[in-house]
Design an enzyme around this catalytic site. Sequence first.
Site, mmCIF file in Angstrom:
data_model
loop_
_atom_site.group_PDB
_atom_site.id
_atom_site.type_symbol
_atom_site.label_atom_id
_atom_site.label_comp_id
_atom_site.label_asym_id
_atom_site.label_seq_id
_atom_site.Cartn_x
_atom_site.Cartn_y
_atom_site.Cartn_z
ATOM 1 N N GLY A 30 0.870 -1.153 -0.100
ATOM 2 C CA GLY A 30 -0.102 -0.030 -0.064
ATOM 3 C C GLY A 30 0.806 1.135 -0.163
ATOM 4 N N CYS A 159 -2.588 9.976 11.190
ATOM 5 C CA CYS A 159 -1.728 11.233 10.383
ATOM 6 C C CYS A 159 -1.956 12.572 11.031
ATOM 7 C CB CYS A 159 -1.636 10.892 9.006
ATOM 8 S SG CYS A 159 -3.295 10.934 8.338
ATOM 9 N N HIS A 284 0.430 17.320 5.487
ATOM 10 C CA HIS A 284 -0.749 17.839 6.367
ATOM 11 C C HIS A 284 -0.445 19.102 6.897
ATOM 12 C CE1 HIS A 284 -3.244 14.638 5.394
ATOM 13 N NE2 HIS A 284 -3.483 13.984 6.582
#
Length: 379
Positions: A30, A159, A284
């Site tokens: 992934g 996250c 982010h």
Amino acid sequence: MTTPFSGTATGRAGDRAARKPHLAVVGATGAVGSVLLGILSERADIWGEIRLIDPRPNSQLRSGDPHPPSAGRKLAVRGEEVEVLALSEEVFDGIDIAVFDVPDEVAAQWAPIAAAKGAVVVDNSAAFRMDPDVPLVVPEVNAHAARVRPRGIVANPNCTTLSMIVALGALHAEYGLSELVVSSYQAASGAGKAGVDTLRAQLAAVSGTELGTTPGDVRRAMGDTLGPFPAPVALNVVPWAGSLQEDGWSSEELKVRNESRKILGLPGLRVSVTCVRVPVITAHSLAVHARFENEVTVAGAHEILASAPGVVVCDDPEAGEFPTPADVVGTDPVWVGRVRRSLDDPRALELFVCGDNLRKGAALNTAQIAEVIAADLTA
């Protein structure tokens, strides 16, 4: 039954000090798993065997799964080609630590199985984060928590939480955190490969056009390319990430609140969060209002953050220096800038924080937790 991976938990406990611990990576193919393999190749060589596992069991791979199976492929890790194995109970035989980067439902089913086979599990899903018998760990903040694991599982935070909590943990240790007001600016990769693919398709659709000048023109141009997002992300910001929860809050917003409380050991911490999706591929950002029990200064905050492990201070607005996702992507630290004391409260700081959500926000923190546990197992 004897298998190629045979070994008992008792036998492993006896020989751990004499060898490097064996690691399993469930979900190695992934987005986060791929980053994790690169990180394992970059960091200190503390591992014996590294076993790569497709998160789908053999039965599912044989039943016509619509996605091409990863089992049987070979991936590079630490300079060697390693074959990917299908998920089964037997693949955890002889494994000391198993890291999971899989959907919540897969982790909920298989992490306890791996733990029962004698492995310590480091799980990157949300399945166990708020379980009182599962520590939620950020090594720079609460590494000690990883040593008490009643279920044999250690959880990795979300996250978004990870993109700010290292910096806040350092400030909390000095000033005593009492309240957080956070606005996040979350990258498309936080929604996985589908999020990245959707944003790239949308950017291609709007490139070279005059879109964004009349109501609804961007949305009409997107057609059916919204992907995992409720509104266009290209030429837009979307005040939503996660799933709908009670009273209009999103799951992402509640994760930041609940996880910050648990990591910092502050169950009564006042936290308010608004999560926003922005047209960024990876990294982010968060605008943070942090109120403390003691009076703060910008100079003091700079000194604390500059000496904190895993934090980089980039804060000179006059020179145009502050963290942005485009500069932070692909790096390991949490970056902090725009540090100001609140105009109306001498006990509050305003700061802007950026972190790569696939590295520190997921893969790197997972690797760091695994390293803490490995040291504990071989001590």
